[in-house]
Design a protein around this motif. Structure first.
Motif, PDB file in Angstrom:
ATOM      1  N   VAL A 113       0.115   8.652  -8.181  1.00 50.80           N
ATOM      2  CA  VAL A 113      -0.971   8.379  -7.223  1.00 50.80           C
ATOM      3  C   VAL A 113      -1.008   9.492  -6.184  1.00 50.80           C
ATOM      4  O   VAL A 113       0.000   9.783  -5.549  1.00 50.80           O
TER       5      VAL A 113
ATOM      6  N   THR B 159      -6.639  -2.155  -0.639  1.00 50.82           N
ATOM      7  CA  THR B 159      -6.324  -3.428  -1.276  1.00 50.82           C
ATOM      8  C   THR B 159      -7.558  -4.006  -1.956  1.00 50.82           C
ATOM      9  O   THR B 159      -8.620  -4.086  -1.337  1.00 50.82           O
TER      10      THR B 159
ATOM     11  N   VAL C 158       0.577   1.405 -12.902  1.00 50.80           N
ATOM     12  CA  VAL C 158      -0.598   2.129 -12.404  1.00 50.80           C
ATOM     13  C   VAL C 158      -1.476   2.495 -13.590  1.00 50.80           C
ATOM     14  O   VAL C 158      -1.005   3.128 -14.535  1.00 50.80           O
TER      15      VAL C 158
ATOM     16  N   VAL D 274       2.320   1.835  -3.384  1.00 53.98           N
ATOM     17  CA  VAL D 274       1.333   2.452  -4.283  1.00 53.98           C
ATOM     18  C   VAL D 274       1.267   3.956  -4.020  1.00 53.98           C
ATOM     19  O   VAL D 274       1.349   4.763  -4.950  1.00 53.98           O
ATOM     20  N   SER D 275       1.161   4.333  -2.738  1.00 55.23           N
ATOM     21  CA  SER D 275       1.062   5.772  -2.412  1.00 55.23           C
ATOM     22  C   SER D 275       2.314   6.531  -2.809  1.00 55.23           C
ATOM     23  O   SER D 275       2.259   7.737  -3.035  1.00 55.23           O
TER      24      SER D 275
ATOM     25  N   GLY E 138       0.828  -1.211   0.000  1.00 52.70           N
ATOM     26  CA  GLY E 138       0.000   0.000   0.000  1.00 52.70           C
ATOM     27  C   GLY E 138       0.857   1.253   0.000  1.00 52.70           C
ATOM     28  O   GLY E 138       0.565   2.223  -0.708  1.00 52.70           O
TER      29      GLY E 138
ATOM     30  N   CYS F 261       5.564  -1.059  -6.890  1.00 50.99           N
ATOM     31  CA  CYS F 261       4.343  -0.799  -7.639  1.00 50.99           C
ATOM     32  C   CYS F 261       4.777  -0.624  -9.095  1.00 50.99           C
ATOM     33  O   CYS F 261       5.332   0.403  -9.458  1.00 50.99           O
TER      34      CYS F 261
ATOM     35  N   THR G   6      -5.309   4.696  -0.984  1.00 52.82           N
ATOM     36  CA  THR G   6      -5.495   3.456  -1.731  1.00 52.82           C
ATOM     37  C   THR G   6      -6.011   2.363  -0.802  1.00 52.82           C
ATOM     38  O   THR G   6      -5.850   2.449   0.409  1.00 52.82           O
TER      39      THR G   6
ATOM     40  N   PHE H 214      -4.451  -2.826  -6.171  1.00 53.35           N
ATOM     41  CA  PHE H 214      -4.927  -1.799  -5.238  1.00 53.35           C
ATOM     42  C   PHE H 214      -5.775  -0.770  -5.975  1.00 53.35           C
ATOM     43  O   PHE H 214      -5.591  -0.554  -7.168  1.00 53.35           O
ATOM     44  N   THR H 215      -6.684  -0.133  -5.248  1.00 57.84           N
ATOM     45  CA  THR H 215      -7.530   0.888  -5.863  1.00 57.84           C
ATOM     46  C   THR H 215      -6.723   2.171  -6.081  1.00 57.84           C
ATOM     47  O   THR H 215      -5.839   2.498  -5.303  1.00 57.84           O
ATOM     48  N   VAL H 216      -7.057   2.854  -7.168  1.00 55.07           N
ATOM     49  CA  VAL H 216      -6.472   4.156  -7.462  1.00 55.07           C
ATOM     50  C   VAL H 216      -7.632   5.052  -7.884  1.00 55.07           C
ATOM     51  O   VAL H 216      -8.575   4.603  -8.529  1.00 55.07           O
TER      52      VAL H 216
END
Lengths: 149, 171
Positions: free
Chosen positions: A80, A86, A112, A74-75, A71, A109, A84, A139-141
Motif C-alpha cells: 500500500v 475506512t 490486500v 493498512v498504510s 488505518g 492488515c 486509505t 479500507f480503500t486501497v
C-alpha cells in the motif's frame, strides 16, 4: 529501489499521527509498527468517559482508536503506497474498559486486494488475556477517481 | 361524571423534558468533549456535531476523522435508546419519573456491537444524526443511525448497533 524500510515507514506513521488533529486531541500514541501491523495506545482521561456512574470510557473513544490503528496497519502494508479511508468498521464490545487504565489497540492488515484492504483489530486494557473490544474493517486501497470524472 | 385532571401547562412539560435531556447529555463527559448537542421535537431527537478543528482526521483533504464520526453515531444511538426509556418513564409518572426529576436516571445501555458504514467523506462542516430504535426488548435493542451534513438526502454515514438494555426497576 523505492521500497521503504520499516524504520522509515514507522517515522512516516509517527509524523502522520502527529498531524492528525483528532488523534492528537485524544492523545493517541504509536507503540509498535511493522509490515501490515500497528499498535497504538490512548491514556485514560476523565474527559473521555461515556458512563458517568462507572467512569468507563465511551465506546466512541475505542472506535476512534481502533479506526486509526487499523488505518495505520493498512498504510504500513508493503503493497500500500497511497492514503486509505475506512469503508466500514464493525466493533464488538466484549466488556467495559477498566476505569483508570490505558487502552492498547493492535491491528493486523491480513489481506490486500487491488482495491480493498481487510483488517482485524483488538483493544485491551492492562488485562491482555481478555480484550475489551475486537474490530473487523474494510479500507480503500488505490488512488481515488476524481469526483464527477 | 368523571373529572379528568387538568392537563399540565405546556411550558411545564417542555421545561421538564428539556431539563431531563440536558442533564442526560451534560452528564456524559465525552459528549461534552466532542461538543455534541441535541435538538428535540417532541420525542424526536437530532444529534448535532458542530464542526471544530479537533475533529479533523485528514488535514490534507480536509476530512473529519472516521473515529469521530463513529463516536458521534454511537452517541446518537445510545442517546436515542436512553431517551426512549426516560421518555416512557416520564410519561408513566410515579417513582421512576420522580427519580428522573431528581436527576437519577436508569443505567445506560451497554453497546454489544456497532457497525459504521462510511459512505462519503466527512466535510469540515456541522454534522447531524438521527437514530431509530428498530427493536427494543427487555434485554436487547437494535438501533439504526443515519448522519448527514449539508443535504439531508445525501447521508454520509450510517450505522447499526446492538445494545444490552439496563435492568429497569418496575413495580
Amino acid at each position: 529501489m523505492t521500497q521503504t524500510t520499516t524504520a522509515e515507514r514507522r517515522k512516516m506513521a509517527e509524523q502522520f499521527i502527529s498531524v492528525i488533529p483528532h488523534s492528537r486531541d485524544l492523545g493517541m500514541a504509536l507503540e509498535d509498527f511493522g509490515d501490515g501491523m500497528a499498535e497504538m495506545s490512548i491514556e485514560y482521561d476523565p474527559r473521555f468517559v461515556g458512563d458517568p456512574d462507572t467512569g468507563v470510557l465511551h465506546g466512541g473513544v475505542i472506535t476512534a482508536l481502533l479506526d486509526t490503528c487499523s488505518g495505520v496497519a493498512v498504510s504500513s502494508h508493503s503493497s500500500v503506497t497511497e492514503a486509505t479511508a475506512t469503508i466500514d468498521l464493525r466493533i464488538d464490545y466484549m466488556r467495559p474498559a477498566t476505569p483508570g487504565q490505558r487502552i492498547l489497540a493492535k491491528a493486523q492488515c491480513y489481506r490486500v486486494t487491488k482495491s480493498v484492504a481487510f483488517v482485524h483489530a483488538k483493544a485491551y486494557d492492562e488485562n491482555e488475556d481478555a480484550p475489551v473490544a475486537t474490530a473487523a474493517g474494510a479500507f480503500t486501497v488505490g488512488l481515488p477517481k476524481k469526483e464527477g470524472a | 361524571m368523571m373529572t379528568r385532571p387538568k392537563p399540565e401547562p405546556v411550558q411545564v412539560i417542555k421545561q421538564r423534558r428539556d431539563a431531563a435531556l440536558a442533564k442526560l447529555a451534560g452528564n456524559v463527559p465525552y459528549i461534552q468533549h466532542l461538543g455534541v448537542n441535541f435538538d428535540r421535537r417532541g420525542d424526536e431527537l437530532t444529534a448535532i456535531l458542530p464542526y471544530n478543528e479537533n475533529l479533523i482526521g485528514n488535514p490534507f483533504l480536509p476530512a473529519i476523522h472516521g473515529g469521530a464520526i463513529g463516536a458521534f453515531m454511537e452517541i446518537a444511538a445510545v442517546m436515542e435508546l436512553m431517551w426512549s426509556i426516560v421518555w416512557q418513564q416520564m410519561e408513566n409518572g410515579g417513582p421512576a419519573a420522580e427519580a428522573i426529576e431528581r436527576g437519577a436516571f436508569p443505567a445506560m445501555p451497554k453497546t454489544i456491537d456497532f457497525t459504521v458504514d462510511y459512505l462519503r467523506t466527512g466535510l469540515p462542516r456541522d454534522a447531524y444524526a438521527r437514530a431509530r430504535v428498530n427493536r427494543s426488548g427487555r434485554r436487547y435493542a437494535s438501533v439504526n443511525v443515519e448522519a448527514w451534513q449539508d443535504n439531508k438526502t445525501r447521508i454520509f454515514s450510517q450505522a447499526t448497533g446492538h445494545f444490552l438494555m439496563p435492568q429497569l426497576i418496575t413495580e
